[in-house]
Design an enzyme around this catalytic site. Sequence first.
Site, PDB file in Angstrom:
ATOM      1  N   CYS A  22      50.639  37.542 -33.293  1.00 60.00           N
ATOM      2  CA  CYS A  22      49.547  36.597 -32.916  1.00 60.00           C
ATOM      3  C   CYS A  22      49.499  35.473 -33.783  1.00 60.00           C
ATOM      4  O   CYS A  22      50.483  35.324 -34.405  1.00 60.00           O
ATOM      5  CB  CYS A  22      48.196  37.526 -32.968  1.00 60.00           C
ATOM      6  SG  CYS A  22      47.708  38.320 -34.601  1.00 60.00           S
ATOM      7  N   ASN A  25      47.948  37.393 -37.750  1.00 59.88           N
ATOM      8  CA  ASN A  25      48.289  38.722 -38.128  1.00 59.88           C
ATOM      9  C   ASN A  25      47.354  39.670 -38.715  1.00 59.88           C
ATOM     10  O   ASN A  25      47.850  40.329 -39.616  1.00 59.88           O
ATOM     11  CB  ASN A  25      49.840  38.803 -38.853  1.00 59.88           C
ATOM     12  CG  ASN A  25      50.464  39.997 -39.055  1.00 59.88           C
ATOM     13  OD1 ASN A  25      51.176  40.362 -39.874  1.00 59.88           O
ATOM     14  ND2 ASN A  25      50.360  40.886 -37.914  1.00 59.88           N
ATOM     15  N   CYS A  27      44.203  40.416 -36.824  1.00 55.30           N
ATOM     16  CA  CYS A  27      43.245  40.846 -35.761  1.00 55.30           C
ATOM     17  C   CYS A  27      44.070  41.468 -34.744  1.00 55.30           C
ATOM     18  O   CYS A  27      44.263  42.820 -34.453  1.00 55.30           O
ATOM     19  CB  CYS A  27      42.336  39.713 -35.213  1.00 55.30           C
ATOM     20  SG  CYS A  27      41.364  39.001 -36.425  1.00 55.30           S
ATOM     21  N   ARG A  28      44.756  40.808 -33.742  1.00 49.95           N
ATOM     22  CA  ARG A  28      45.244  41.371 -32.455  1.00 49.95           C
ATOM     23  C   ARG A  28      46.653  42.002 -32.713  1.00 49.95           C
ATOM     24  O   ARG A  28      46.627  43.193 -32.075  1.00 49.95           O
ATOM     25  CB  ARG A  28      45.395  40.039 -31.630  1.00 49.95           C
ATOM     26  CG  ARG A  28      44.063  39.558 -31.115  1.00 49.95           C
ATOM     27  CD  ARG A  28      44.435  38.195 -30.397  1.00 49.95           C
ATOM     28  NE  ARG A  28      44.765  36.899 -31.242  1.00 49.95           N
ATOM     29  CZ  ARG A  28      45.208  35.989 -30.991  1.00 49.95           C
ATOM     30  NH1 ARG A  28      45.207  35.573 -29.680  1.00 49.95           N
ATOM     31  NH2 ARG A  28      45.423  35.091 -31.727  1.00 49.95           N
ATOM     32  N   SER A  29      47.455  41.336 -33.399  1.00 50.79           N
ATOM     33  CA  SER A  29      48.891  42.022 -33.496  1.00 50.79           C
ATOM     34  C   SER A  29      48.720  43.267 -34.381  1.00 50.79           C
ATOM     35  O   SER A  29      49.582  44.139 -34.010  1.00 50.79           O
ATOM     36  CB  SER A  29      49.963  40.963 -33.938  1.00 50.79           C
ATOM     37  OG  SER A  29      49.592  40.616 -35.344  1.00 50.79           O
ATOM     38  N   ASP A 146      41.837  35.511 -28.791  1.00 50.64           N
ATOM     39  CA  ASP A 146      41.456  35.721 -30.379  1.00 50.64           C
ATOM     40  C   ASP A 146      40.033  36.022 -30.659  1.00 50.64           C
ATOM     41  O   ASP A 146      39.227  35.307 -30.042  1.00 50.64           O
ATOM     42  CB  ASP A 146      41.762  34.195 -30.886  1.00 50.64           C
ATOM     43  CG  ASP A 146      41.707  34.054 -32.209  1.00 50.64           C
ATOM     44  OD1 ASP A 146      41.469  35.288 -33.005  1.00 50.64           O
ATOM     45  OD2 ASP A 146      41.980  33.098 -32.905  1.00 50.64           O
TER      46      ASP A 146
HETATM   47  P1  4NP Z   1      44.564  36.829 -34.968  1.00 50.47           P
HETATM   48  O1  4NP Z   1      43.183  36.097 -35.466  1.00 50.47           O
HETATM   49  O2  4NP Z   1      45.662  35.725 -34.753  1.00 50.47           O
HETATM   50  O3  4NP Z   1      44.429  37.773 -33.688  1.00 50.47           O
HETATM   51  O4  4NP Z   1      45.225  37.525 -36.470  1.00 50.47           O
HETATM   52  C1  4NP Z   1      42.857  35.115 -36.208  1.00 50.47           C
HETATM   53  C2  4NP Z   1      42.843  35.409 -37.555  1.00 50.47           C
HETATM   54  C3  4NP Z   1      42.693  34.477 -38.393  1.00 50.47           C
HETATM   55  C4  4NP Z   1      42.870  33.208 -38.080  1.00 50.47           C
HETATM   56  C5  4NP Z   1      42.654  32.788 -36.498  1.00 50.47           C
HETATM   57  C6  4NP Z   1      43.031  33.824 -35.695  1.00 50.47           C
HETATM   58  N1  4NP Z   1      42.406  32.096 -39.026  1.00 50.47           N
HETATM   59  O5  4NP Z   1      42.344  30.761 -38.413  1.00 50.47           O
HETATM   60  O6  4NP Z   1      42.306  32.201 -40.122  1.00 50.47           O
END
Ligand code: 4NP
Length: 178
Positions: A22, A25, A27-29, A146
């Site tokens: 994602c 790294n 939340c989703r992945s 996201d």
């Molecule tokens: P992820 O979510 O891509 O599912 O891990 C996010 C986590 C952090 C951020 C964006 C998306 N950020 O902008 O810090």
Amino acid sequence: MAADTSTRGSGAGKPISVLFVCLGNICRSPMAEATFRSLTQARPNSRIGTIDSAGTAGYHTLNPPDYRTMATLRKHGINNYEHGARKIAESDFDTFDYIFAMDRSNLRELQRLQQRADAQRGSKTKAQVMLYGAFGGKNRDEVVADPYYGGDDGFEEVYEQVQRFGQAFLSEVVDEKQ
Ligand code: 4NP
């Protein structure tokens, strides 16, 4: 661009290694990785090799998963997951058989990086890069949105999606290659 399945991928019978990707790294992945680990533990005969997750960005390098990811996993009985965030590396395209993007933006970035890796080494790297939602997703291109800036229900939705996609991948690809 569709994954080039004619010239990439592992041979039949070999363990299948999987990387979930994602943006951050956290939340989703990690949710995809933890649920997939749990699904494969329930199928000890599956030919699964390395399982990992990474982000296309390095903002959270070495950070643990978001507390909402961990709370959602715990709610569903997954208590043993640990991970330090990392950014995707060029070597991942040769280490993993499948690299699953959570959304289209992740997919585009992965395709760009893979093309660069292919060009640098002068031949095609191994990984099949595709949307995770190609397995078990609506229209086979469902994206995992996201959840970072939203509420807890977004994390529950991510859990439901990655669980569904993981089950479909295991039955459509992994069980087929046994
Ligand atoms: P992820 O979510 O891509 O599912 O891990 C996010 C986590 C952090 C951020 C964006 C998306 N950020 O902008 O810090």
